[in-house]
Structure formats: structure tokens, C-alpha cells
Scaffold this motif. Structure first.
Motif: not given
Length: 590
Positions: A243-244, A263-264, A274-275, A290-291
Motif C-alpha cells: 500500500d506504500v 511521494f508521501t 519522500m523522494l 531507495v527512498q
């Protein structure tokens, strides 16, 4: 007067600060995306190699059991293995990644060694492995967390056919059935090799790339479940992260593409911007993520923005109260014009002195920030070039006969560009193009690349696909493709007889014509399984003979000039190759 001073002093300063912050953020975004993509691709390759090595070891065990055993004698051989505890070495070897190894015959009885994992999920997978194996099918299960071992494992199964050949293609690492049947002679499956393999090493891989928690690096399977994470605590709770948002995008891409997107995520503390970067792991259906929080990714730009706002506020207040200070106005104009070393020579113990000191402090801070950006850009460029060299080395390592080929082609290409009168920036692009010219060979099977003889017509047609494969690989890095992708056309000939598009003359980009000459020169001056190396002089003569047919005459003249001036010698070529490979080492070890 106040309006005039604001117009000539504060407004240019505001514009300059805004430009600096905006530009630095753009640079940091590009560098951050490149860094994350490098990390994701590096981990993808490491995981792919690890999983393939597990499969290869299981296949090797099965093939060993097939040697010199008649089908009717296989059950007896399994009994001897059980009595001699012959499987122990596969689990007790210092380098073994197997927790459990078993060989069963057609009656599902046999020999085993290692940790007996009495977990329903693992036992179910082992039963499924026996069933598939006795049908002549290989199996590589989806990953599963072992509660006993406290680490992820997967089950592999390989049929054993003494005196026969298997008739089905192996399943992939996602546990899917074979996609196509392989025709063969009738076979008789007498048993199955079963292995419970550790995926624990994936934890170390993700933790090293996480840089002490700066990045979240993790591996998910095709269902969106965690296999490994740079933070081991993440594997103690719910493993389903489908769900991410970034994982959803990876699953939607089915592992066919790589991308870096904002994204969040929602946590008990609130929402975090986040990136994230995702890419697939070949032949597994798994993915690497990778975030990093955007405030960490763009920390330098954000801090510069805050500092700029504070400093602009100080100057504005000073302008309002001391609107007649012409020296400050002049200094602000020079700073806005790009002279960041300007300082106002005013020393006083009153408010004017405080304002001058603040102005000078602002100039120092801006100058420091610019220097930090330059240093960061230099480090990121080194990382970028190191990653490219790492990719080139990976290509060359696939073929022991052409080791160092990419660095030498890059060196020869640079010499040609230099003697064509190109600028330093253009020469650098040509050099980069030479390094990546064979990137498509990653997609060519090793048995073709490593063949110690001339290729068959069918194999040659497969080899001719590598320029197209290179284009698809570079699609993930549009900037790199724009800068140096034209070098992939190095197999086009000026008379139109080349491939893949049969371009002629000036239809072939200059980068492609340059790399074509450099690539051919290295091939002629390097020992190959089917030909001995020519001398440099003989190779140059051969290039001249083919000028206007296969090669661009201007490029051939340029490499001849390089040889005549002493820029092109065997010793310099060897030094350039060794130096380039050493320059990649710090990046690889880091």
C-alpha cells in the motif's frame, strides 16, 4: 532615496538569492536522483547475482547426482548418501548459504542434512517442490520469513533425471511456472533436490547502501512484501508494504522500468514528503526501493534559502534605516552582478558598522554556499563517472578476452576528438560515449560473449542486438543518453552496410563514427580467441584501407595524427586503461 536604494541594492540581492537557491535545488535534484538510481541499480545487480548463484548451486547438485547412475540404481544411491551423511558438506561449508538440503527419490523418501524447519509455510513449499520436481519442473519459491531462523529464506527444487534430460524450463525466482516448454528426448525423473536457502545476505547489502539510516533501502517481492530492509526493525512487523505509493508504482510497472518520483508516506507523526527510486531485479519479479525524506535530500538548498531570507532581511532593514549609504549600495550591486568576494570596508561601532558587518557576513555565507555546491557537484560527478566505469567494467568482466576494452575505446575516442579540434567539453562527451558504447552487451548471453571461436550466423544476429539493448538501458537515464548515447551507433558503416539501421555517411552521428574507429582499432590491436593482435602500425594501415567504406575518413585521419604526434602509443593506451579502472575503485568500495 530609500526607493532608489531598495531598487539598486535589495532587489538585485533578492533576485540573486532566488536564482542561487533555485539553481542549487535543480542541481541537487538531478544529483540526488542519479545517486538513488545508482544505488538501486547496484543493489539490483547484487541481488540478481546472489539468487542466480543459489540456483546454479542447486542445479549443480542435481547434475552431480545424475552422473554415472542408471535410473534403476538411483534409489540405492540416495540410500548410500543417507547412510554416509553425504549432504552435510553442502550445509556445513563456510561459504554455504543453505540451511537445509534434501534429496528424495520418486517415493518421496531420501537423504537430508541441515536444520529441520518445522514451519507449516516452509513444509508446504517443500511439498510443492517435491511435486513440481517429480513432474520434471524446477522451482524457486517466493521469499518467506522463517520464524525459527529470524531471517528470510526461499525454497528451491531441481529434478534429478539419471540417464535422461529434463523437458521443462526452470521457474523464475518469483515461484512462477515455466513460461515455455523445451522440447527434448523422453526423460525419467527419479528424484528431486530440495534446498532451503538463506536470503540473510540481502540484509547486509541493504544496510550498507542505507548509509547509517540516511536512506531507506529495501527489497520487495512481486507481491509487495518485504524481503530485506536497511532497518532490520522493519522486518519484525507487517511485511506487506504494497500500500506504500512507491511500491504500488513498482508493482504497476511489473519491473520493466526504473524511475525516481516524489511521494508521501503517512506515519503516526504525520505525513512525510519522500523522494523514492524503484527498479526491478532481473528474472525474479522482485524490486529494489531507495527512498529519502525530501527535507534531507534537499537540505543544502533549503538551508541556503533560509540563510538567504535572513540575510536579505538584514540588508533590507539596513537600507530602510541607512538609505544614504552609497558604499553599501555599490557593494550590493557588485554582489548581484556575481562578485561574491566583494566586502564593504566600513568599520564603526554604531549601527552603520553593524550593517556593514552583516553585509560582509552575507557575502561570506553566499560564497561558502556556492563553494559547497561546487564541491557537491564535483563529488556527484565523480560518483556518476565511477558508476559509469563500474557498469563498463561489469560489461568487460563478462568477456575475459576483452577486459579493459571500454576504457581503451574511451581513450582512443578522446584522442580522435582532440585531433578533430573539438572543445574540452565535447571531448569529455566523446570519452563518456566510448565508456558506455557496449552497455547493451549486458543483455547478451554469456555463452555467446565468451565463445572462444567465431560466432555462428544465428549467434551473430543475437550479438547484433546489443546496440538496441543499449538504447533501452539508457532510456532510464535520459541525460546520459542525450550526452553520449550516439556512440551506440558504432556498428553503422559509412557505406550503409552496418547495423542496426544501415545508416550511411553523415546520417551516422559524429559520436558514432568516432567510436566506430576507436572500437575497431582496439579490436585489431587486442588478442582475441580467433585472431592475434596486430601492431599499431598495421591496424592504422587497415583503418586507412577501409576509410570511406566502413569508417569515416576524417576520423581515421585524426587517429593517424594522434599516432604521428606521439599521443597514441601502446604504453599510453595501457596507462590510460589502468588509470581509468583505478579511478573507479573508490566509488566501488564506497
Amino acid at each position: 532615496m530609500l526607493l532608489l536604494l531598495l531598487g539598486v541594492g535589495v532587489v538585485p540581492l533578492v533576485a540573486t538569492s532566488y536564482h542561487l537557491v533555485s539553481r542549487s535545488r535543480e542541481i541537487l535534484e538531478l544529483d540526488q536522483k542519479a545517486t538513488q538510481l545508482d544505488k538501486a541499480r547496484s543493489l539490483s545487480q547484487q541481488v540478481s547475482v546472489y539468487v542466480k548463484s543459489l540456483q546454479s548451486q542447486v542445479v549443480a547438485i542435481a547434475r552431480t547426482l545424475e552422473v554415472d547412475v542408471a535410473p534403476s540404481a538411483f534409489a540405492a544411491r540416495v540410500a548410500r548418501i543417507r547412510d554416509d551423511d553425504g549432504l552435510r558438506r553442502y550445509v556445513e561449508d563456510a561459504n554455504s548459504r543453505f540451511h537445509y538440503v534434501s534429496v528424495v527419490d520418486a517415493s518421496s523418501s531420501g537423504a537430508r542434512s541441515g536444520v529441520q524447519l518445522s514451519e507449516p509455510a516452509i513444509e508446504q513449499l517443500l511439498r510443492e517442490g517435491v511435486s513440481r520436481g517429480l513432474q520434471g519442473k524446477s522451482m524457486v519459491s517466493h521469499p518467506i520469513i522463517s520464524s525459527s531462523l529470524q531471517e528470510p529464506v526461499m525454497v528451491l527444487a531441481e529434478p534429478v533425471s539419471p540417464g535422461g534430460t529434463r523437458n521443462a524450463a526452470p521457474a523464475n525466482a518469483a515461484g512462477e511456472a515455466p513460461r515455455e516448454e523445451v522440447a527434448s528426448a523422453p526423460t525419467s525423473v527419479q528424484g528431486v533436490v530440495l534446498v532451503v536457502a538463506s536470503l540473510g545476505p540481502l540484509w547486509n547489502m541493504t544496510r550498507e547502501l542505507g548509509q547509517g539510516g540516511l536512506f531507506d533501502v529495501y527489497v520487495v517481492d512481486g507481491r509487495g512484501r518485504l524481503i530485506a530492509h536497511s532497518d532490520p526493525r522493519k522486518l519484525e512487523g507487517n511485511l506487506d508494504v504494497s500500500d506504500v505509493e512507491i511500491v504500488k508504482q513498482f508493482l504497476a510497472s511489473q519491473g520493466r522500468t526504473a524511475a525516481t518520483v516524489p511521494f508521501t508516506i503517512t506515519t503516526p507523526a504525520g505525513s512525510t514528503q519522500m523522494l523514492g527510486t524503484y527498479t526491478g531485479i532481473p528474472d525474479t519479479g522482485w524490486g529494489v526501493i531507495v527512498q529519502i525524506p525530501q527535507d534531507k535530500a534537499y537540505y543544502s538548498a533549503i538551508q541556503m534559502g533560509y540563510q538567504s531570507l535572513v540575510l536579505v532581511a538584514v540588508v533590507t532593514i539596513g537600507a530602510v534605516f541607512f538609505g544614504t549609504i552609497q558604499l553599501l549600495a555599490q557593494g550590493a550591486r557588485r554582489l548581484a552582478g556575481g562578485d561574491y568576494g566583494i566586502r564593504v570596508p566600513i568599520k564603526a561601532s554604531n549601527e552603520v558598522g553593524v550593517l556593514a558587518e552583516s553585509f560582509n557576513h552575507m557575502g561570506e555565507e553566499i560564497q561558502k554556499s556556492i563553494e559547497q555546491i561546487r564541491q557537491a557537484a564535483h563529488r556527484n560527478k565523480e560518483l556518476f563517472m565511477g558508476s559509469i566505469r563500474m557498469l563498463a567494467n561489469a560489461i568487460d568482466e563478462k568477456d575475459p578476452y576483452t577486459r579493459g576494452h571500454s576504457e581503451r575505446v574511451a581513450f582512443y575516442s578522446s584522442l580522435i576528438a582532440k585531433h578533430l579540434g573539438m572543445t574540452e567539453e565535447e571531448v569529455e562527451r566523446v570519452h563518456l560515449s566510448g565508456i558506455i558504447h557496449d552497455v547493451g552487451k549486458i543483455g547478451i548471453e554469456d555463452k555467446i560473449l565468451r565463445k572462444p571461436a567465431a560466432l555462428t550466423e544465428e549467434e551473430y544476429e543475437i550479438m547484433k542486438q546489443h546496440p538496441r539493448k543499449g538504447e533501452k538501458i539508457l532510456d532510464a537515464v535520459p541525460l546520459l543518453k542525450q550526452m553520449a548515447g550516439a556512440g551506440l551507433m558504432h556498428h553503422e558503416n559509412v557505406d550503409g552496410s552496418g547495423y542496426p539501421d544501415g545508416l550511411k555517411g553523415d546520417q551516422i552521428p559524429l559520436l558514432g563514427r568516432i567510436v566506430s574507429v576507436a572500437d575497431a582499432f582496439d579490436a585489431m590491436t587486442t588478442d582475441r580467441p580467433y585472431s592475434k593482435a596486430m601492431t599499431f602500425e598495421a591496424a592504422l594501415s587497415r583503418l586507412r584501407f577501409l576509410a570511406g567504406k566502413k569508417f569515416d575518413g576524417t576520423c581515421v585521419s585524426a587517429i593517424e595524427k594522434a599516432a604521428a604526434t606521439g599521443d597514441l602509443t601502446p604504453a599510453k593506451a595501457r596507462r590510460a586503461s589502468v588509470t581509468a579502472r583505478r579511478q573507479a575503485d573508490p566509488v566501488l568500495t564506497h
